[in-house]
Design a protein around this motif. Structure first.
Motif, short mmCIF file in Angstrom:
data_model
loop_
_atom_site.label_atom_id
_atom_site.label_comp_id
_atom_site.label_asym_id
_atom_site.label_seq_id
_atom_site.Cartn_x
_atom_site.Cartn_y
_atom_site.Cartn_z
N CYS A 1 0.81 -1.22 0.00
CA CYS A 1 0.00 0.00 0.00
C CYS A 1 0.85 1.27 0.00
O CYS A 1 0.33 2.36 -0.23
CB CYS A 1 -0.94 0.02 1.20
SG CYS A 1 -0.13 0.19 2.79
N GLY A 2 2.15 1.15 0.27
CA GLY A 2 3.03 2.31 0.25
C GLY A 2 3.09 3.09 1.55
O GLY A 2 3.79 4.10 1.64
N HIS A 3 2.38 2.65 2.58
CA HIS A 3 2.36 3.35 3.85
C HIS A 3 3.70 3.20 4.56
O HIS A 3 4.28 2.14 4.57
CB HIS A 3 1.23 2.80 4.72
CG HIS A 3 1.08 3.50 6.03
ND1 HIS A 3 0.68 4.81 6.12
CD2 HIS A 3 1.29 3.08 7.30
CE1 HIS A 3 0.64 5.16 7.40
NE2 HIS A 3 1.00 4.12 8.13
N THR A 4 4.19 4.29 5.16
CA THR A 4 5.44 4.28 5.92
C THR A 4 5.13 4.70 7.34
O THR A 4 4.44 5.67 7.58
CB THR A 4 6.45 5.26 5.32
OG1 THR A 4 6.70 4.89 3.96
CG2 THR A 4 7.76 5.23 6.08
N TYR A 5 5.64 3.93 8.30
CA TYR A 5 5.48 4.30 9.69
C TYR A 5 6.80 4.13 10.41
O TYR A 5 7.67 3.39 9.97
CB TYR A 5 4.35 3.54 10.37
CG TYR A 5 4.38 2.05 10.21
CD1 TYR A 5 4.90 1.23 11.19
CD2 TYR A 5 3.87 1.45 9.07
CE1 TYR A 5 4.92 -0.12 11.05
CE2 TYR A 5 3.89 0.09 8.93
CZ TYR A 5 4.41 -0.70 9.92
OH TYR A 5 4.44 -2.05 9.78
N ARG A 6 6.95 4.88 11.50
CA ARG A 6 8.21 4.90 12.23
C ARG A 6 8.05 4.31 13.61
O ARG A 6 7.01 4.44 14.25
CB ARG A 6 8.70 6.34 12.40
CG ARG A 6 9.30 6.92 11.21
CD ARG A 6 9.98 8.21 11.50
NE ARG A 6 9.35 8.97 12.58
CZ ARG A 6 9.75 10.14 12.99
NH1 ARG A 6 10.76 10.72 12.39
NH2 ARG A 6 9.15 10.77 13.97
N LYS A 7 9.11 3.72 14.09
CA LYS A 7 9.21 3.25 15.46
C LYS A 7 10.42 3.93 16.07
O LYS A 7 11.55 3.74 15.63
CB LYS A 7 9.36 1.72 15.51
CG LYS A 7 9.64 1.16 16.86
CD LYS A 7 8.48 1.40 17.79
CE LYS A 7 8.83 0.86 19.17
NZ LYS A 7 8.08 1.46 20.22
#
Length: 102
Positions: free
Chosen positions: A90-96
């Motif tokens: 889906c192209g979603h980027t998330y950070r931790k």
């Protein structure tokens, strides 16, 4: 009785996710199905998945993302220690954010 069922369900979820990660490169359809079953077990028995198991699912499209196979993992800058995970579906980027406290 209920605690025994929850314990068995938790063990089964862990086994399914581990197998899904190992099968991701050779048989992606099987790994997707195993991850789907693990998620279904957690919803059916109302068990919250541990963080390690939740990390392999995209937060937006809820699909199984194997690290390095259908997702991209990058380390953040030196000032803010973080891991960026991008879903290739889906192209979603998330950070931790990684805490630097010892």
């Amino acid at each position: 009785m209920k605690s025994a069922v929850r314990k068995i369900a938790m063990e089964r979820m862990q086994i399914l996710i581990e197998n899904a990660i190992t099968n991701a490169k050779t048989n992606p359809k099987l790994s997707e199905r195993q991850a789907y079953l693990a998620r279904r077990i957690s919803t059916r028995h109302k068990i919250r998945m541990p963080y390690e198991l939740r990390m392999v699912f995209c937060k937006k499209c809820k699909s199984f993302i194997a690290p390095g196979i259908n997702s991209r993992i990058r380390l953040g800058r030196a000032s803010v220690k973080s891991i960026r995970i991008s879903c290739n579906l889906c192209g979603h980027t998330y950070r931790k954010i990684i805490s630097t406290h010892i």
